[in-house]
Design a protein around this motif. Structure first.
Motif: not given
Length: 294
Positions: A18-21, A26-29, A206-207, A212-217
């Motif tokens: 999930a972190i990878r997705f 999305l920016p990490p920190f 930048h939103i 969608a995959k990143s936001v869901g994760a």
């Protein structure tokens, strides 16, 4: 208790993928900080207004920031950053050495009984497994296998998580597990957000670019990885001790490696499999031979 172990065994194993997705767009920190801050605020509101807990004292916030910094900024933050370069399954394998650090820290820090020969054999076996993962790149032998900088960050993450775990058991925090956990997540979330600002990640926030995959994760990480599993982990530390709680470390990599292979096409080669075997055997040996002092 069974549900708590299931959360740290299975849910945490899935969080590496999930972190990878999440960090694909999305920016990490900043994403990690948002994850823990939002989960912490929700849990804090639940503890205070639904569960009727009294407000924490000012003296509790210092230990909360220390623990949150070690567990979430140093532990989770380094994992999130490292997964930009290291597959999620391998990241889980590096974090699996947490019990090795914990045994040594408990002995040195809390002056527990000196570990026996079997425990030291387990510790040596575990670090040998890590060496097998890194040796080809450190010695420039054969094809590139793993990003050394990412691997070193993961070693730092495992050490920071271990220090935070040992410290948290006797830290001056509220007696309520919900309130205590919420404070640590809020503190860690704030520190992660500050690190994201220091790293300049806001310039890439930048939103419109978020998938969608990143936001869901990220939502999955906040609800299941933080609210559920992190709360269960801290509860287990307080109630069953470090030795039994740390057994999650030999389940998480199996779950993470399988999910990374099945859902993200991560490769599992012979070198990784052998190293994984060394690490997992080491954790099992330590669990069997190390007497739980908590």
């Amino acid at each position: 208790m069974t549900a708590a172990f299931a959360a740290v065994y299975l849910v945490w194993g899935s969080t590496y993928l999930a972190i990878r997705f999440t960090i694909e767009t999305l920016p990490p920190f900043l994403s990690a900080g948002l994850r823990f801050l939002s989960a912490g605020l929700l849990l804090y509101a639940f503890a205070r207004f639904k569960n009727g807990e009294t407000a924490p004292q000012k003296k509790h916030w210092g230990p909360a920031f220390i623990t949150g910094g070690l567990l979430l900024l140093g532990g989770n933050g380094c994992v999130v950053w490292a997964e930009r370069y290291v597959p999620s399954g391998l990241a889980a394998l590096f974090i699996a050495i947490v019990p090795l650090w914990m045994v040594l820290l408990e002995w040195w820090w809390h002056k527990t009984k000196k570990p026996g020969t079997g425990v030291f054999i387990g510790i040596g076996t575990g670090f040998l497994g890590v060496w097998l993962l890194m040796a080809p790149d450190l010695l420039h032998l054969g094809p590139h296998h793993i990003h050394v900088g990412g691997a070193l960050l993961l070693l730092l993450a495992s050490l920071s998580w271990s220090v935070g775990s040992v410290y948290s058991r006797k830290a001056d925090l509220p007696g309520s597990p919900f309130l205590s956990t919420a404070m640590q997540m809020v503190a860690g979330g704030v520190l992660l957000l500050l690190m994201g600002v220091i790293q300049g990640e806001y310039a890439h926030f930048h939103i419109a670019d978020f998938s969608a995959k990143s936001v869901g994760a990220l939502v999955y990480l906040a609800i299941f990885g933080s609210l559920l599993a992190f709360t269960a982990y801290l509860w287990l530390l307080k109630n069953v001790g470090i030795a039994r709680t740390s057994t999650y470390a030999f389940v998480n990599p199996v779950v993470a490696i399988f999910l990374g292979w099945a859902l993200a096409g991560e490769k599992l080669d012979a070198q990784t499999a052998i190293a994984a075997l060394f690490v997992l055997v080491a954790v099992i040996v330590i669990t069997v031979y190390h007497k739980d002092h908590g």
